[in-house]
Design an enzyme around this catalytic site. Structure first.
Site, PDB file in Angstrom:
ATOM      1  N   SER A 178     155.388  34.992  59.481  1.00 30.70           N
ATOM      2  CA  SER A 178     154.320  34.836  60.474  1.00 30.70           C
ATOM      3  C   SER A 178     154.526  33.680  61.442  1.00 30.70           C
ATOM      4  O   SER A 178     154.014  33.709  62.554  1.00 30.70           O
ATOM      5  CB  SER A 178     152.975  34.674  59.754  1.00 30.70           C
TER       6      SER A 178
ATOM      7  N   LYS B 153     149.817  34.152  66.023  1.00 30.41           N
ATOM      8  CA  LYS B 153     148.462  33.967  66.541  1.00 30.41           C
ATOM      9  C   LYS B 153     148.354  34.266  68.040  1.00 30.41           C
ATOM     10  O   LYS B 153     147.298  34.639  68.525  1.00 30.41           O
ATOM     11  CB  LYS B 153     147.969  32.545  66.274  1.00 30.41           C
TER      12      LYS B 153
ATOM     13  N   GLU C 230     137.443  27.442  67.952  1.00 30.79           N
ATOM     14  CA  GLU C 230     137.367  26.347  66.988  1.00 30.79           C
ATOM     15  C   GLU C 230     138.710  26.327  66.281  1.00 30.79           C
ATOM     16  O   GLU C 230     139.388  27.356  66.174  1.00 30.79           O
ATOM     17  CB  GLU C 230     136.199  26.545  66.032  1.00 30.79           C
TER      18      GLU C 230
HETATM   19  C1  LIG Z   1     147.186  30.702  60.950  1.00 35.63           C
HETATM   20  C2  LIG Z   1     148.427  31.163  60.297  1.00 35.63           C
HETATM   21  C3  LIG Z   1     148.406  32.047  59.193  1.00 35.63           C
HETATM   22  C4  LIG Z   1     147.136  32.513  58.534  1.00 35.63           C
HETATM   23  O1  LIG Z   1     146.327  33.314  59.345  1.00 35.63           O
HETATM   24  P1  LIG Z   1     146.176  34.886  59.099  1.00 35.63           P
HETATM   25  O2  LIG Z   1     145.016  35.253  59.930  1.00 35.63           O
HETATM   26  O3  LIG Z   1     145.949  35.099  57.636  1.00 35.63           O
HETATM   27  O4  LIG Z   1     147.435  35.527  59.541  1.00 35.63           O
HETATM   28  C5  LIG Z   1     149.607  32.491  58.664  1.00 35.63           C
HETATM   29  N1  LIG Z   1     150.792  32.078  59.179  1.00 35.63           N
HETATM   30  C6  LIG Z   1     150.855  31.223  60.231  1.00 35.63           C
HETATM   31  C7  LIG Z   1     152.183  30.802  60.730  1.00 35.63           C
HETATM   32  C8  LIG Z   1     149.683  30.742  60.824  1.00 35.63           C
HETATM   33  O5  LIG Z   1     149.760  29.896  61.852  1.00 35.63           O
END
Ligand SMILES: *Cc1c(COP(=O)(O)O)cnc(C)c1O
Length: 390
Positions: A372, A85, A107
């Protein structure tokens, strides 16, 4: 001429007249400032020097042995803040600064996006106000403390269900009133144009690096890539450089309690409609009322999805599959124990789907999983759910 706000029939700008000027100003800034040398040099500093890019592409010996193909993890868990993010938060915050704004609003539901925005605001010297439902403030104490320590104000929202969607309404109201000084930093590839395009561009650094790293290690492009899809920003970020290639692309959605229960599998089980300024797949009832989503992972718990994913779903270029809470939990523990890497529960959905994808691959085929984020934030939750099982 194609409409730059659309992905096929999806996307667009379904907002009240009062927001149009703000969105047009933002689009103008995005088109003129972001491609310029000065912005790109600054962005390079914040992504590389400050946030620790590029992130590694790790060949996983143990998962490869278990899955029966060559498995790599793209390590967004190792980015400063512990998740992808921050790529977007730094990009938008820097753009806002170039546009002469000195205040960021956001938000947040689980607080992950609020924390990323607070980090970007701190390092860039900008004031940060984060709207958060009272119910979410109560549930997410750790991230509320983090935001405050980083110098952000957390503004409680007491309307409606006191959760994310009410916080979005408050943030929009604030933006309309204070647009001269303020940028509304949206956390995924959702919302009205230009957000889905802009956030995608800031997250495409993930895919560009992956492409170079796989070429270097394997001398060819990957056979398959798997990512989890909440709003869809980490997925679109890794997919984008491969859309014109033969690489097979897979998105893991929040299957929640399974086929009969509550879920967040917007693309697999929803229908198109308008939410938060964009036309896209949504979880809704027969009358078009948005239903509450559910997922074990807060980051996938959203009843909408980025409009470009709706387009990629219909065209068949990306294949989306639900992964249940239970399967995600199993994958969370599996990756922790097999590789010593504790994934975010969101990312664990991708690991679970990757195992199924791998069953159709050959031994020398190359599979990339977008990791992610890291799972520290989820450790207490998983411990309380698994209890004696561990
Ligand atoms: C917020 C988040 C997501 C989901 O958000 P996307 O916009 O779909 O990428 C996925 N993995 C992590 C670690 C997150 O913090």
């Amino acid at each position: 001429m194609t409409d730059p706000s659309r992905f096929g029939v999806y996307g667009g700008r379904f907002v009240p007249e009062t927001l149009m000027a703000a969105l047009e100003e933002l689009e103008q800034g995005f088109r003129t400032i972001v491609p310029g040398n000065e912005f790109r040099e600054e962005m390079k500093y914040y992504l590389h020097e400050y946030a620790g890019r590029k992130t590694p592409l790790t060949f996983c010996r143990n998962v490869s042995r278990d899955f029966g193909c060559r498995v790599y993890l793209k390590r967004e868990d190792l980015l400063h803040s512990g998740a992808h993010k921050l790529n977007n938060a730094l990009g938008q915050a820097l753009l806002a600064k170039f546009m002469g704004k000195h205040r960021l609003i956001a938000e947040t539901g689980a607080g992950q996006h609020g924390v990323a925005t607070a980090i970007a605001g701190a390092v860039l010297g900008m004031q940060v106000d984060v709207y958060m439902g009272e119910e979410d403030i109560r549930r997410q104490g750790l991230n509320v403390s983090r935001m405050k320590m980083l110098g952000a104000r957390v503004l409680p929202v007491s309307s409606g269900s006191r959760t994310l969607k009410d916080a979005i309404n408050e943030a929009l109201r604030d933006w309309v009133t204070n647009v001269a000084t303020t940028h509304y930093l949206i956390g995924s590839v959702v919302g009205p144009h230009p957000f889905p395009t802009m956030v995608r561009d800031f997250q495409t650094v993930i895919g560009n690096e992956t492409r170079d790293q796989v070429m270097e290690k394997e001398g060819r492009l990957p056979d398959a890539i798997v990512a989890c899809v909440g709003g869809g920003s980490n997925a679109i970020g890794i997919f984008t450089p491969f859309l014109g290639e033969d690489t097979r692309l897979f998105g893991a959605e929040a299957g929640g309690e399974g086929p009969e229960g509550r879920h967040g599998a917007t693309l697999c089980r929803g229908r198109p409609g308008v939410l938060h300024g964009t036309y896209t797949y949504l979880i809704q009832d027969a009358f078009g009322q948005i239903l509450e989503s559910h997922s074990i992972s807060a980051g996938l718990d959203y009843p909408g999805v980025g409009p470009e994913h709706s387009f990629l779903r219909d065209s068949g270029r990306v294949s989306y599959h639900p992964v249940t809470d239970r399967e995600a939990l199993d994958a969370f523990l599996y990756l922790s124990r097999s590789e010593g890497i504790i994934p975010a529960l969101e990312s664990a959905h991708a690991v679970s789907l990757a195992e199924k994808v791998a069953s159709g691959l050959e031994k020398d085929d190359v599979l990339v999983i977008n990791l992610s984020g890291r799972g520290d934030k989820d450790v207490a939750q998983v411990a309380s759910m698994t209890g004696d099982l561990l």
